[in-house]
Motif scaffolding. Structure first.
Motif, short mmCIF file in Angstrom:
data_model
loop_
_atom_site.label_atom_id
_atom_site.label_comp_id
_atom_site.label_asym_id
_atom_site.label_seq_id
_atom_site.Cartn_x
_atom_site.Cartn_y
_atom_site.Cartn_z
N ARG A 166 0.84 -1.21 0.00
CA ARG A 166 0.00 0.00 0.00
C ARG A 166 0.86 1.25 0.00
O ARG A 166 0.60 2.22 -0.73
CB ARG A 166 -0.93 0.01 1.21
CG ARG A 166 -2.11 -0.95 1.11
CD ARG A 166 -3.16 -0.62 2.17
NE ARG A 166 -2.63 -0.76 3.51
CZ ARG A 166 -2.67 -1.88 4.22
NH1 ARG A 166 -3.20 -2.97 3.69
NH2 ARG A 166 -2.20 -1.93 5.45
N GLU A 167 1.92 1.25 0.82
CA GLU A 167 2.83 2.40 0.87
C GLU A 167 3.52 2.58 -0.47
O GLU A 167 3.68 3.71 -0.95
CB GLU A 167 3.84 2.19 1.99
CG GLU A 167 4.84 3.34 2.16
CD GLU A 167 4.16 4.64 2.57
OE1 GLU A 167 4.77 5.71 2.36
OE2 GLU A 167 3.02 4.59 3.08
N ARG A 168 3.93 1.48 -1.08
CA ARG A 168 4.57 1.57 -2.40
C ARG A 168 3.62 2.18 -3.42
O ARG A 168 4.02 3.00 -4.26
CB ARG A 168 5.01 0.18 -2.85
CG ARG A 168 5.62 0.13 -4.27
CD ARG A 168 6.07 -1.27 -4.59
NE ARG A 168 6.64 -1.39 -5.92
CZ ARG A 168 5.96 -1.73 -7.01
NH1 ARG A 168 4.65 -1.99 -6.92
NH2 ARG A 168 6.55 -1.81 -8.20
N GLY A 169 2.36 1.79 -3.37
CA GLY A 169 1.37 2.33 -4.30
C GLY A 169 1.23 3.83 -4.16
O GLY A 169 1.12 4.56 -5.17
N LYS A 170 1.21 4.34 -2.92
CA LYS A 170 1.12 5.78 -2.70
C LYS A 170 2.35 6.50 -3.24
O LYS A 170 2.24 7.58 -3.85
CB LYS A 170 0.97 6.06 -1.21
CG LYS A 170 -0.34 5.57 -0.61
CD LYS A 170 -0.38 5.82 0.89
CE LYS A 170 -1.65 5.27 1.52
NZ LYS A 170 -1.67 5.46 3.00
N GLU A 173 2.19 6.64 -7.01
CA GLU A 173 1.20 7.61 -7.46
C GLU A 173 1.71 9.03 -7.35
O GLU A 173 1.46 9.88 -8.22
CB GLU A 173 -0.08 7.45 -6.64
CG GLU A 173 -1.20 8.37 -7.05
CD GLU A 173 -2.45 8.19 -6.20
OE1 GLU A 173 -3.43 8.92 -6.41
OE2 GLU A 173 -2.43 7.32 -5.31
N ASN A 174 2.46 9.30 -6.29
CA ASN A 174 2.98 10.66 -6.06
C ASN A 174 4.34 10.89 -6.71
O ASN A 174 4.91 11.97 -6.56
CB ASN A 174 3.10 10.92 -4.55
CG ASN A 174 1.75 10.89 -3.87
OD1 ASN A 174 0.74 11.26 -4.46
ND2 ASN A 174 1.72 10.44 -2.62
N ARG A 175 4.84 9.86 -7.41
CA ARG A 175 6.15 9.95 -8.08
C ARG A 175 7.23 10.42 -7.10
O ARG A 175 7.96 11.39 -7.35
CB ARG A 175 6.08 10.86 -9.31
CG ARG A 175 5.10 10.33 -10.36
CD ARG A 175 5.04 11.21 -11.60
NE ARG A 175 4.09 10.70 -12.55
CZ ARG A 175 4.35 9.78 -13.48
NH1 ARG A 175 5.58 9.30 -13.57
NH2 ARG A 175 3.42 9.37 -14.31
N SER A 176 7.28 9.74 -5.98
CA SER A 176 8.18 10.12 -4.89
C SER A 176 9.62 9.75 -5.21
O SER A 176 9.92 9.09 -6.22
CB SER A 176 7.74 9.43 -3.60
OG SER A 176 6.42 9.77 -3.26
N ASP A 177 10.51 10.17 -4.33
CA ASP A 177 11.94 9.90 -4.47
C ASP A 177 12.18 8.40 -4.63
O ASP A 177 11.70 7.59 -3.80
CB ASP A 177 12.66 10.40 -3.21
CG ASP A 177 14.17 10.37 -3.33
OD1 ASP A 177 14.69 9.47 -4.02
OD2 ASP A 177 14.82 11.24 -2.74
N PRO A 178 12.90 7.97 -5.67
CA PRO A 178 13.17 6.54 -5.87
C PRO A 178 13.82 5.87 -4.67
O PRO A 178 13.66 4.66 -4.47
CB PRO A 178 14.09 6.53 -7.09
CG PRO A 178 13.76 7.78 -7.82
CD PRO A 178 13.44 8.80 -6.76
N ARG A 179 14.57 6.64 -3.88
CA ARG A 179 15.22 6.03 -2.71
C ARG A 179 14.18 5.58 -1.68
O ARG A 179 14.38 4.59 -0.99
CB ARG A 179 16.19 7.03 -2.08
CG ARG A 179 17.43 7.29 -2.94
CD ARG A 179 18.29 8.38 -2.35
NE ARG A 179 17.59 9.67 -2.33
CZ ARG A 179 18.12 10.81 -1.88
NH1 ARG A 179 19.36 10.80 -1.40
NH2 ARG A 179 17.42 11.93 -1.90
N TRP A 180 13.06 6.31 -1.57
CA TRP A 180 11.99 5.86 -0.69
C TRP A 180 11.37 4.57 -1.22
O TRP A 180 11.07 3.66 -0.46
CB TRP A 180 10.91 6.95 -0.60
CG TRP A 180 11.35 8.18 0.13
CD1 TRP A 180 12.59 8.46 0.62
CD2 TRP A 180 10.52 9.30 0.44
NE1 TRP A 180 12.61 9.69 1.22
CE2 TRP A 180 11.35 10.24 1.13
CE3 TRP A 180 9.19 9.63 0.22
CZ2 TRP A 180 10.87 11.47 1.58
CZ3 TRP A 180 8.71 10.85 0.67
CH2 TRP A 180 9.53 11.75 1.35
#
Length: 362
Positions: A166-170, A173-180
């Motif tokens: 679920r966290e990965r999906g968020k 979706e938000n195109r977050s930092d790849p390190r996260w």
């Protein structure tokens, strides 16, 4: 013996029910709606998860009237091994937090997941008759419940995997930092590989038990574990990273244990279980339940809950079922609308007549 000194307070239609002097076979007899299955459900909640009905907490408490607030409920039982009480297990809600299920072991706070460390719990209900034609998710839940018998921390791993995905999906979706994403995918791969290993081990052990059973009178099923992706932690982590664009577009992870499947076929014909007759499906489900009961009872107390099973079997299969259950180590609880189907084991059973949310020892 596994459970004794059982108490139900304000659970479903049971205001205050006690069941003592239990036996290897325990029979709950009464009319439909009397509260027999409610007792089985209460016992199932002495294990991890949402019980044999998968009901929400809001549906479990008794209410003084239709418009009254739910009453806090409590379920307790003594765990007995070789005639000695080894633990007192309990689960309950409190007036201020009706949507929070609490657990105690020997009077001390505990987690629901920890209950699997004390006792193995299995069940078979009429609602499970459609398992083979149901969704793959239903069969994954079936595997995961059975897996607790060989890996008590399996539920924690499954929950952690779902949370990580679920966290990965968020993040996708938000195109977050790849390190996260790297960090979350590492968690998903760690838990996912553990989940896959346990499911594969469970199916292999079930297959071994089933191969030793005669093909009659219960149809022998052939089981296969079909992984939904790599089962190695390193490979799964690499696949999750590679699939980020695809999973972002799909809105979910398309590879991993959340896509696993339990394949079931009739061993004698190779026909998929979903294509077999209703009777054949029931026979295969009983065979799997018996095989799992043998695995679950190895090395610790085990309880098997069978709701309305005997009445739907012909005399030959009924006698064979009782013989196998009698030879096993699991404590057995069965329900029925009348005592006649249990005549062969009545003399060696603890029997209660259930009526209107109350019980009377027969």
């Amino acid at each position: 013996m596994a459970l004794s000194r059982i108490t139900l307070e304000n659970f479903r239609n049971h205001a205050a029910t006690q069941l003592g002097e239990t036996a290897h076979f325990n029979l709950l007899v009464g009319e439909n709606g009397a509260g027999k299955t409610n007792i089985l459900e209460a016992l199932s909640l002495l294990g991890p998860g949402r019980g044999l009905r998968r009901a929400s907490l809001a549906d479990l408490p008794r209410r003084a009237s239709s418009d009254a607030p739910p009453l806090p409920f409590a379920i307790g039982a003594s765990l007995t091994e070789a005639g000695t009480v080894s633990a007192r297990l309990g689960t309950y809600t409190e007036a201020g937090t009706p949507n929070r299920r609490l657990v105690r072991v020997n009077g001390a706070p505990a987690t629901a997941g920890s209950l699997a460390e004390w006792m193995a719990m299995s069940w078979l209900t009429p609602a499970m008759d459609g398992l083979f034609t149901d969704s793959a998710g239903a069969r994954r839940r079936f595997m995961d419940r059975m897996a607790l018998a060989i890996a008590p921390d399996h539920a924690r791993r499954v929950n952690a995997l779902e949370a990580a995905l679920r966290e990965r999906g968020k993040l996708l979706e938000n195109r977050s930092d790849p390190r996260w994403l790297d960090a979350v995918e590492a968690q998903a791969a760690d838990h996912g590989a553990a989940v896959a290993r346990t499911r594969a081990m469970l199916v292999a052990r079930l297959a071994d038990e089933l191969s030793a059973l005669p093909p009659e009178p219960f149809a022998r099923p052939a089981l296969s574990y079909l992984p939904g992706g790599p089962t190695d932690e390193t490979a799964l982590r690499a696949e999750l990273a590679r699939a980020r664009p695809r999973d972002r577009a799909a809105g979910r992870a398309l590879t991993g244990p959340q896509r696993d499947e339990l394949q079931v076929k009739m061993a004698s014909t190779g026909h998929p279980a979903a294509a077999c007759s209703t009777g054949e499906q029931k026979a295969m489900l009983i065979a799997i339940t018996l095989a799992h009961g043998t695995i679950a009872a190895a090395g610790r107390p085990s309880v098997l809950l069978l709701d309305e099973v005997a009445a739907h079997l012909d005399p030959v299969r009924r006698v064979e079922l009782f013989n196998r259950l009698g030879a096993g180590k699991a404590q057995v609880w069965m329900t029925g609308t009348e005592l006649a189907p249990f005549e062969a084991i009545a003399a060696q059973s603890a029997i209660w007549r259930v009526s209107g949310g109350g019980v009377e020892r027969v």
